[in-house]
Design an enzyme around this catalytic site. Structure first.
Site, PDB file in Angstrom:
ATOM      1  N   LYS A 169       0.839  -1.208   0.000  1.00 15.51           N
ATOM      2  CA  LYS A 169       0.000   0.000   0.000  1.00 15.51           C
ATOM      3  C   LYS A 169       0.875   1.260   0.000  1.00 15.51           C
ATOM      4  O   LYS A 169       0.595   2.224  -0.716  1.00 15.51           O
ATOM      5  CB  LYS A 169      -0.936  -0.007   1.219  1.00 15.51           C
ATOM      6  CG  LYS A 169      -2.031  -1.071   1.111  1.00 15.51           C
ATOM      7  CD  LYS A 169      -2.786  -1.273   2.419  1.00 15.51           C
ATOM      8  CE  LYS A 169      -3.738  -2.453   2.316  1.00 15.51           C
ATOM      9  NZ  LYS A 169      -4.388  -2.786   3.591  1.00 15.51           N
ATOM     10  N   GLN A 227      -4.902  -1.458  10.007  1.00 11.11           N
ATOM     11  CA  GLN A 227      -4.692  -2.761   9.365  1.00 11.11           C
ATOM     12  C   GLN A 227      -5.208  -3.873  10.293  1.00 11.11           C
ATOM     13  O   GLN A 227      -4.800  -3.966  11.444  1.00 11.11           O
ATOM     14  CB  GLN A 227      -3.190  -2.952   9.083  1.00 11.11           C
ATOM     15  CG  GLN A 227      -2.845  -4.194   8.299  1.00 11.11           C
ATOM     16  CD  GLN A 227      -3.289  -4.112   6.838  1.00 11.11           C
ATOM     17  OE1 GLN A 227      -3.201  -3.064   6.205  1.00 11.11           O
ATOM     18  NE2 GLN A 227      -3.776  -5.211   6.303  1.00 11.11           N
ATOM     19  N   ASP A 238     -11.110   2.961   4.309  1.00  7.58           N
ATOM     20  CA  ASP A 238     -11.498   1.542   4.195  1.00  7.58           C
ATOM     21  C   ASP A 238     -13.022   1.404   4.161  1.00  7.58           C
ATOM     22  O   ASP A 238     -13.538   0.312   3.908  1.00  7.58           O
ATOM     23  CB  ASP A 238     -10.960   0.743   5.399  1.00  7.58           C
ATOM     24  CG  ASP A 238      -9.731  -0.081   5.048  1.00  7.58           C
ATOM     25  OD1 ASP A 238      -9.450  -0.251   3.849  1.00  7.58           O
ATOM     26  OD2 ASP A 238      -9.052  -0.562   5.987  1.00  7.58           O
TER      27      ASP A 238
END
Ligand code: NDP
Length: 301
Positions: A56, A100, A125
């Site tokens: 990422k 995460q 997200d």
């Protein structure tokens, strides 16, 4: 019937990446000091998480954004995570924040508390309850859509399939894949059926789908004869299986039996090279979208 066309996420992602790179360059031409910023909070040391985060960060840097990897130790408490997220919420150089998952801590950490701590407008997200609620109500212009379903939708559109009025079947109802996918398809006017582990007569339900999106985490689970002739099949599954012919001794396969399903589908995503690359580029897309909005708000003040 001829074999299915391949929906190559790898190629589509590369086109989107190029477009994002141009967008970021255009923003910076007008506002030299401005750079879209993504923060990734990692709790602990899971090696798979570290690999995902590295990819990422690399993707962000490639399009001219900056990414900050905030690494918290395995001894972190829930309060430590909330404090780190709060600081990022207040940091005007950060436009997107992700935590995460799963957390890797010696202390009890609730993933939902972590994702709900992210300011909804920085929740790239799309996991905050506010964004999930808006998506479920069809407020598509006022919410952040989770990256994997957003990527799947792009691929379905890329196939040229008209979604309106189609029967769509989604396998899986998780917060990150199945539920937002079903919402997205519903608000693109498909008639949607969501399946899960308690669904009865699953093969028959899947056979109704003109569009089938699968995210259950079971290798080769969906068989070829479950697929309606001409359906568009999008496979989010990532399953590692042993393979002695590979140097690594393993390979990735999806949730759909690809060799069988491609004989009946009109379009199908391969694994790897299908949905996976779209997920990463959609995270970048969500972050650039948020950065543009933040810049617009600065100008309006
Ligand atoms: P979860 O484990 O959170 O959810 C799995 C879902 O599948 C649940 O809703 C579960 O039903 C359902 N399910 C499990 N077994 C069956 C079954 N036998 N029949 C019908 N439904 C079943 O997984 P995720 O949504 O996080 O991930 C799903 C897959 O997608 C995984 O392979 C994951 O690796 C992959 N993934 C890929 C991404 C990418 O970028 N390509 C990103 C995110 C995930 P129930 O609710 O009843 O338990």
């Amino acid at each position: 019937m001829a074999e299915a066309n391949l929906l190559l996420g790898k190629e589509v992602a590369s086109e989107i990446r190029q477009k994002l790179k141009e967008d970021v360059a255009a923003i910076r031409e007008e506002n030299e000091a401005f750079k879209p910023g993504l923060a990734i909070v990692q709790i602990g040391d899971r090696s798979d998480s570290t690999v995902y985060i590295k990819s990422k960060v690399k993707a962000a840097e490639e399009i001219g954004m900056f990414a900050r990897h905030v690494k918290l130790p395995r001894t972190s408490t829930q309060a430590d995570v909330l404090k780190a997220v709060d600081e990022l919420n207040k940091d005007s150089t950060i436009h997107g924040i992700i935590v995460q998952l799963p957390p890797d801590s010696e202390e009890p950490i609730d993933p939902a508390i972590c994702t709900n701590a992210v300011a909804p407008e920085k929740d790239v997200d799309g996991l905050h309850d506010v964004n999930a609620g808006k998506l479920s109500r069809g407020e598509l212009n006022d919410c952040i859509v989770p990256c994997t379903p957003r990527g799947c939708l792009e691929l379905i559109k890329k196939s040229g399939t008209e979604i309106v009025g189609k029967e769509a079947v989604v396998l899986g109802r998780s917060k990150i894949v199945g539920s937002p996918m079903a919402d997205l398809l519903k608000w693109h006017h498909a008639t949607v059926t969501t399946c899960h582990s308690k669904t009865k007569d699953l093969p028959d339900v899947v056979r109704r789908g003109d569009i089938v999106v699968v995210g259950i985490g079971r290798a080769d689970f969906v068989k070829g004869d479950w697929i309606k002739e001409g359906a568009v099949v999008v496979d989010c599954g990532i399953n590692v299986i042993p393979d002695e012919t590979k140097k690594s001794g393993r390979r990735l396969i999806g949730d759909v039996h690809f060799a069988e399903a491609k004989k009946r589908a009109s379009w199908i995503t391969p694994v790897p090279g299908g949905v996976g690359p779209m997920t990463v580029v959609m995270l970048m897309n969500n972050t650039v979208d948020r950065a543009k909005r933040a810049l617009q708000m600065q100008k309006n003040i």
